[in-house]
Design a protein around this motif. Structure first.
Motif, PDB file in Angstrom:
ATOM      1  N   VAL A   1     -99.031 -15.039  62.376  1.00 30.70           N
ATOM      2  CA  VAL A   1     -99.043 -13.829  63.227  1.00 30.70           C
ATOM      3  C   VAL A   1    -100.321 -13.933  64.283  1.00 30.70           C
ATOM      4  O   VAL A   1    -101.196 -14.285  63.775  1.00 30.70           O
ATOM      5  CB  VAL A   1     -98.931 -12.475  62.540  1.00 30.70           C
ATOM      6  CG1 VAL A   1     -97.608 -12.241  61.758  1.00 30.70           C
ATOM      7  CG2 VAL A   1    -100.149 -12.299  61.744  1.00 30.70           C
ATOM      8  N   GLU A   2     -99.918 -13.634  65.565  1.00 26.08           N
ATOM      9  CA  GLU A   2    -101.057 -13.675  66.438  1.00 26.08           C
ATOM     10  C   GLU A   2    -102.280 -12.708  65.935  1.00 26.08           C
ATOM     11  O   GLU A   2    -103.314 -13.009  65.925  1.00 26.08           O
ATOM     12  CB  GLU A   2    -100.687 -13.346  67.879  1.00 26.08           C
ATOM     13  CG  GLU A   2     -99.737 -14.600  68.414  1.00 26.08           C
ATOM     14  CD  GLU A   2    -100.565 -15.733  68.722  1.00 26.08           C
ATOM     15  OE1 GLU A   2    -101.831 -15.754  69.189  1.00 26.08           O
ATOM     16  OE2 GLU A   2     -99.807 -16.849  68.495  1.00 26.08           O
ATOM     17  N   GLU A   3    -101.687 -11.430  65.732  1.00 24.01           N
ATOM     18  CA  GLU A   3    -102.380 -10.332  65.320  1.00 24.01           C
ATOM     19  C   GLU A   3    -101.667  -9.617  64.086  1.00 24.01           C
ATOM     20  O   GLU A   3    -100.524  -9.483  64.174  1.00 24.01           O
ATOM     21  CB  GLU A   3    -102.728  -9.161  66.504  1.00 24.01           C
ATOM     22  CG  GLU A   3    -103.399  -9.664  67.737  1.00 24.01           C
ATOM     23  CD  GLU A   3    -103.521  -8.483  68.491  1.00 24.01           C
ATOM     24  OE1 GLU A   3    -104.297  -7.485  68.290  1.00 24.01           O
ATOM     25  OE2 GLU A   3    -102.744  -8.411  69.494  1.00 24.01           O
ATOM     26  N   ALA A   4    -102.611  -9.442  63.040  1.00 26.77           N
ATOM     27  CA  ALA A   4    -102.046  -8.751  61.804  1.00 26.77           C
ATOM     28  C   ALA A   4    -101.800  -7.217  62.114  1.00 26.77           C
ATOM     29  O   ALA A   4    -102.561  -6.240  61.698  1.00 26.77           O
ATOM     30  CB  ALA A   4    -102.998  -9.100  60.766  1.00 26.77           C
ATOM     31  N   ILE A   5    -100.807  -7.064  63.073  1.00 26.06           N
ATOM     32  CA  ILE A   5    -100.510  -5.493  63.205  1.00 26.06           C
ATOM     33  C   ILE A   5     -98.875  -5.292  63.072  1.00 26.06           C
ATOM     34  O   ILE A   5     -98.144  -6.220  62.976  1.00 26.06           O
ATOM     35  CB  ILE A   5    -100.698  -5.094  64.680  1.00 26.06           C
ATOM     36  CG1 ILE A   5    -100.021  -5.961  65.598  1.00 26.06           C
ATOM     37  CG2 ILE A   5    -102.226  -5.332  64.877  1.00 26.06           C
ATOM     38  CD1 ILE A   5    -100.283  -5.831  67.082  1.00 26.06           C
ATOM     39  N   ASN A   6     -98.663  -3.997  62.773  1.00 25.99           N
ATOM     40  CA  ASN A   6     -97.244  -3.747  62.476  1.00 25.99           C
ATOM     41  C   ASN A   6     -96.379  -4.078  63.531  1.00 25.99           C
ATOM     42  O   ASN A   6     -96.562  -3.653  64.636  1.00 25.99           O
ATOM     43  CB  ASN A   6     -97.297  -2.062  62.065  1.00 25.99           C
ATOM     44  CG  ASN A   6     -95.718  -1.672  61.482  1.00 25.99           C
ATOM     45  OD1 ASN A   6     -95.240  -2.487  60.579  1.00 25.99           O
ATOM     46  ND2 ASN A   6     -95.479  -0.561  62.135  1.00 25.99           N
ATOM     47  N   GLY A   7     -95.146  -4.745  63.153  1.00 26.79           N
ATOM     48  CA  GLY A   7     -94.098  -5.240  64.360  1.00 26.79           C
ATOM     49  C   GLY A   7     -94.765  -6.477  65.040  1.00 26.79           C
ATOM     50  O   GLY A   7     -93.871  -6.821  65.884  1.00 26.79           O
TER      51      GLY A   7
ATOM     52  N   ASN B   1     -84.789  -8.648  61.614  1.00 24.65           N
ATOM     53  CA  ASN B   1     -84.254  -7.535  62.377  1.00 24.65           C
ATOM     54  C   ASN B   1     -82.893  -7.919  62.977  1.00 24.65           C
ATOM     55  O   ASN B   1     -82.561  -7.258  63.896  1.00 24.65           O
ATOM     56  CB  ASN B   1     -85.306  -7.664  63.441  1.00 24.65           C
ATOM     57  CG  ASN B   1     -86.735  -7.194  63.089  1.00 24.65           C
ATOM     58  OD1 ASN B   1     -86.987  -6.183  62.314  1.00 24.65           O
ATOM     59  ND2 ASN B   1     -87.764  -8.015  63.243  1.00 24.65           N
ATOM     60  N   GLY B   2     -82.106  -8.869  62.559  1.00 27.72           N
ATOM     61  CA  GLY B   2     -80.863  -9.135  62.929  1.00 27.72           C
ATOM     62  C   GLY B   2     -80.723 -10.407  63.321  1.00 27.72           C
ATOM     63  O   GLY B   2     -81.685 -11.054  63.481  1.00 27.72           O
ATOM     64  N   PRO B   3     -79.396 -11.049  63.435  1.00 26.00           N
ATOM     65  CA  PRO B   3     -79.254 -12.277  63.853  1.00 26.00           C
ATOM     66  C   PRO B   3     -79.655 -12.592  65.360  1.00 26.00           C
ATOM     67  O   PRO B   3     -79.816 -11.801  66.294  1.00 26.00           O
ATOM     68  CB  PRO B   3     -77.725 -12.403  63.753  1.00 26.00           C
ATOM     69  CG  PRO B   3     -77.073 -11.455  63.030  1.00 26.00           C
ATOM     70  CD  PRO B   3     -78.173 -10.032  63.219  1.00 26.00           C
ATOM     71  N   ASP B   4     -80.179 -13.670  65.396  1.00 21.29           N
ATOM     72  CA  ASP B   4     -80.853 -14.414  66.656  1.00 21.29           C
ATOM     73  C   ASP B   4     -82.093 -13.319  67.280  1.00 21.29           C
ATOM     74  O   ASP B   4     -81.966 -13.088  68.606  1.00 21.29           O
ATOM     75  CB  ASP B   4     -79.838 -14.495  67.965  1.00 21.29           C
ATOM     76  CG  ASP B   4     -79.958 -15.236  68.821  1.00 21.29           C
ATOM     77  OD1 ASP B   4     -80.836 -16.061  68.559  1.00 21.29           O
ATOM     78  OD2 ASP B   4     -79.448 -15.221  69.809  1.00 21.29           O
ATOM     79  N   GLN B   5     -82.667 -12.475  66.225  1.00 23.33           N
ATOM     80  CA  GLN B   5     -83.724 -11.745  66.620  1.00 23.33           C
ATOM     81  C   GLN B   5     -85.061 -12.206  66.057  1.00 23.33           C
ATOM     82  O   GLN B   5     -84.902 -12.656  65.135  1.00 23.33           O
ATOM     83  CB  GLN B   5     -83.497 -10.182  66.315  1.00 23.33           C
ATOM     84  CG  GLN B   5     -82.408  -9.802  66.810  1.00 23.33           C
ATOM     85  CD  GLN B   5     -82.405  -9.506  68.511  1.00 23.33           C
ATOM     86  OE1 GLN B   5     -83.600  -9.045  68.811  1.00 23.33           O
ATOM     87  NE2 GLN B   5     -81.363  -9.882  69.159  1.00 23.33           N
ATOM     88  N   PRO B   6     -86.050 -12.015  66.770  1.00 23.76           N
ATOM     89  CA  PRO B   6     -87.322 -12.583  66.425  1.00 23.76           C
ATOM     90  C   PRO B   6     -87.680 -11.872  64.827  1.00 23.76           C
ATOM     91  O   PRO B   6     -87.404 -10.711  64.598  1.00 23.76           O
ATOM     92  CB  PRO B   6     -88.497 -12.293  67.180  1.00 23.76           C
ATOM     93  CG  PRO B   6     -87.766 -11.886  68.391  1.00 23.76           C
ATOM     94  CD  PRO B   6     -86.353 -11.593  67.893  1.00 23.76           C
ATOM     95  N   ALA B   7     -88.234 -12.542  63.909  1.00 21.12           N
ATOM     96  CA  ALA B   7     -88.535 -11.829  62.616  1.00 21.12           C
ATOM     97  C   ALA B   7     -89.902 -11.265  62.739  1.00 21.12           C
ATOM     98  O   ALA B   7     -90.896 -11.870  63.683  1.00 21.12           O
ATOM     99  CB  ALA B   7     -88.585 -12.964  61.573  1.00 21.12           C
ATOM    100  N   THR B   8     -90.427 -10.021  62.168  1.00 22.20           N
ATOM    101  CA  THR B   8     -91.704  -9.459  62.671  1.00 22.20           C
ATOM    102  C   THR B   8     -92.393  -9.241  61.263  1.00 22.20           C
ATOM    103  O   THR B   8     -91.676  -9.111  59.938  1.00 22.20           O
ATOM    104  CB  THR B   8     -91.366  -8.137  63.158  1.00 22.20           C
ATOM    105  OG1 THR B   8     -90.513  -7.312  62.598  1.00 22.20           O
ATOM    106  CG2 THR B   8     -90.853  -8.368  64.659  1.00 22.20           C
ATOM    107  N   ALA B   9     -93.681  -9.108  61.334  1.00 19.18           N
ATOM    108  CA  ALA B   9     -94.363  -8.605  60.176  1.00 19.18           C
ATOM    109  C   ALA B   9     -94.485  -7.103  60.059  1.00 19.18           C
ATOM    110  O   ALA B   9     -95.265  -6.729  61.095  1.00 19.18           O
ATOM    111  CB  ALA B   9     -95.847  -9.432  60.310  1.00 19.18           C
ATOM    112  N   THR B  10     -93.946  -6.456  59.378  1.00 17.03           N
ATOM    113  CA  THR B  10     -93.963  -4.987  59.263  1.00 17.03           C
ATOM    114  C   THR B  10     -94.428  -4.723  57.990  1.00 17.03           C
ATOM    115  O   THR B  10     -94.689  -5.337  57.067  1.00 17.03           O
ATOM    116  CB  THR B  10     -92.522  -4.333  59.662  1.00 17.03           C
ATOM    117  OG1 THR B  10     -91.841  -4.725  58.482  1.00 17.03           O
ATOM    118  CG2 THR B  10     -91.949  -4.677  60.989  1.00 17.03           C
TER     119      THR B  10
END
Length: 138
Positions: A111-117, A31-40
């Motif tokens: 991931v805490e929850e397997a949800i988008n984002g 998601n960009g530098p110094d931003q958290p990666a997400t599961a989408t």
């Protein structure tokens, strides 16, 4: 998945073992530098492609393909992406998918929850399938 204990160097989409509530596959997204990666939701877009490179015989680096001067690093409880600085991970195959752990093998990506984002977290291992990943070569 490859048959060795760790993925061969190359370009991969890294997908969580657990499907979303809508039965969608969730891939780690830059998601960009110094931003958290997400599961989408997996799109096979460039933000979901990661370069895995061997650092030494035990650890590997993880960089976004569209910003290879950056590496996945340990943020405040989550995976973030920072300028390359020898951020390395121990990636190993298990019977239920790959684990991605810090170099000291004390904490797991998940991931805490397997949800988008959902943010990709770094936490103590729970043995939970949300801390297992598939490496799909692209």
């Amino acid at each position: 998945m490859c048959s060795s204990p760790r993925p061969a160097p190359g370009v991969y989409v890294i997908v969580n073992r657990v499907l979303s509530p809508n039965d969608k596959r969730l891939a780690i997204t830059f998601n960009g530098p110094d931003q958290p990666a997400t599961a989408t939701v997996r799109t096979d877009g460039p933000a979901q492609r990661w370069v895995i490179a061997d650092y030494d015989t035990r650890t590997q680096s993880v960089s976004p393909t569209n910003a290879q001067n950056l590496q996945a690093a340990w943020g405040s409880g989550f995976v973030t992406v920072l300028p390359a600085g020898k951020y390395v991970w121990t990636i190993r195959k298990t019977d239920t998918g790959y684990t991605i752990q810090d170099g000291g093998v004390t904490a797991f990506w998940g991931v805490e929850e397997a949800i988008n984002g959902a943010e990709v977290t770094i936490e103590v291992g729970t043995g939970n399938e949300k801390q297992r990943w598939f490496f799909e070569s692209v």
